[in-house]
Design an enzyme around this catalytic site. Sequence first.
Site, PDB file in Angstrom:
ATOM      1  N   ARG A 198       0.855  -1.176   0.000  1.00  0.00           N
ATOM      2  CA  ARG A 198       0.000   0.000   0.000  1.00  0.00           C
ATOM      3  C   ARG A 198       0.898   1.235   0.000  1.00  0.00           C
ATOM      4  O   ARG A 198       1.983   1.222   0.609  1.00  0.00           O
ATOM      5  CB  ARG A 198      -0.920   0.028   1.230  1.00  0.00           C
ATOM      6  CG  ARG A 198      -2.054  -0.987   1.192  1.00  0.00           C
ATOM      7  CD  ARG A 198      -3.077  -0.666   0.124  1.00  0.00           C
ATOM      8  NE  ARG A 198      -4.235  -1.550   0.142  1.00  0.00           N
ATOM      9  CZ  ARG A 198      -4.343  -2.669  -0.533  1.00  0.00           C
ATOM     10  NH1 ARG A 198      -3.313  -3.085  -1.293  1.00  0.00           N
ATOM     11  NH2 ARG A 198      -5.456  -3.396  -0.484  1.00  0.00           N
ATOM     12  N   GLU A 227      -4.008   7.307  -4.950  1.00  0.00           N
ATOM     13  CA  GLU A 227      -3.981   6.661  -6.271  1.00  0.00           C
ATOM     14  C   GLU A 227      -5.140   7.201  -7.105  1.00  0.00           C
ATOM     15  O   GLU A 227      -6.290   7.055  -6.702  1.00  0.00           O
ATOM     16  CB  GLU A 227      -4.112   5.136  -6.134  1.00  0.00           C
ATOM     17  CG  GLU A 227      -2.918   4.496  -5.477  1.00  0.00           C
ATOM     18  CD  GLU A 227      -3.091   2.992  -5.259  1.00  0.00           C
ATOM     19  OE1 GLU A 227      -4.178   2.448  -5.581  1.00  0.00           O
ATOM     20  OE2 GLU A 227      -2.159   2.364  -4.748  1.00  0.00           O
ATOM     21  N   HIS A 246      -1.506   0.186  -9.656  1.00  0.00           N
ATOM     22  CA  HIS A 246      -2.039  -0.868  -8.788  1.00  0.00           C
ATOM     23  C   HIS A 246      -2.488  -2.071  -9.637  1.00  0.00           C
ATOM     24  O   HIS A 246      -3.638  -2.507  -9.589  1.00  0.00           O
ATOM     25  CB  HIS A 246      -3.214  -0.343  -7.950  1.00  0.00           C
ATOM     26  CG  HIS A 246      -3.358  -1.058  -6.640  1.00  0.00           C
ATOM     27  ND1 HIS A 246      -3.703  -0.419  -5.468  1.00  0.00           N
ATOM     28  CD2 HIS A 246      -3.217  -2.367  -6.311  1.00  0.00           C
ATOM     29  CE1 HIS A 246      -3.768  -1.290  -4.484  1.00  0.00           C
ATOM     30  NE2 HIS A 246      -3.467  -2.485  -4.976  1.00  0.00           N
TER      31      HIS A 246
END
Length: 282
Positions: A198, A227, A246
């Site tokens: 993360r 993000e 991601h």
Amino acid sequence: VGKKVQAIYLWWHKPVIDKELLQSLPNLKVIANSGVGMDHLDLKLVASFGVKMANAPRAVSSTTADTGMALLLASARRLVEVHNISISPSMEYCEADILGVKLAGATLGIIGMGSIGYKIALRAKAFEMKILYHNRTRRKVQDEQAVDATYCRRIDSLLQQADFVMLVVSLTPQTHKLIGKKELELMKPTATLINISRGAVVDQEALVAALQTGVIRAAALDVTSPEPLPRDHPLLKLKNVIITPHLGIKTDKATYMITEEAVENILAALSGLPLPSEVLPS
């Protein structure tokens, strides 16, 4: 329709689970998450409504490990940088000083040796890398021997020795900004930081400074905070950084398997059976 809803399948953190939503769904029995990380959920709040929670660890471990190794390889061999040179209109020859890093014999430090971290170790062994790892609990001796991994009780020891540091931890209060200025300065100036956990596990301001001043060689990030990053963020302007959006679990087969695992957990909850991948509040 609130009274009819008995299950929620979360995809990419949607819908947002808050107190208002939980109050509007009196017959909700289970929330199934499309992935492993549960940091977007208030687990204690959900549990207080008598709702069970499940994630999808079996479906994502191999795919996420592949992403970690892809980032490691791409950074080591400067693939994005040389791709841009290769497609440039002014390309005539490859500069002699575009040198990458050899993986065989290099040391990989894995922080977080759960199912994903262990599969990364298996892949790294095939590349003839030396493997160090740090975890809350040490793995069994036979697990270590299978991948020739050495346990580091202290993160500091791992950071000082590793040529590549791979972050594979869950985001918790204990791991928030786990890697900051102090930890980056412990790393070798030739080392690379790879984050597939993360974004908030890393102090991004400290990382920017470390990359700009040569404290570490490079970074490869599948996760950031937030993000996506704002388009003027300094990380987006550095040549020694690779950023992907991601991608960890994003393959066709993994997506299908995640859905299957979620359905399996949902059906178990609706039938009053134990959830295969239940997550309990800590």
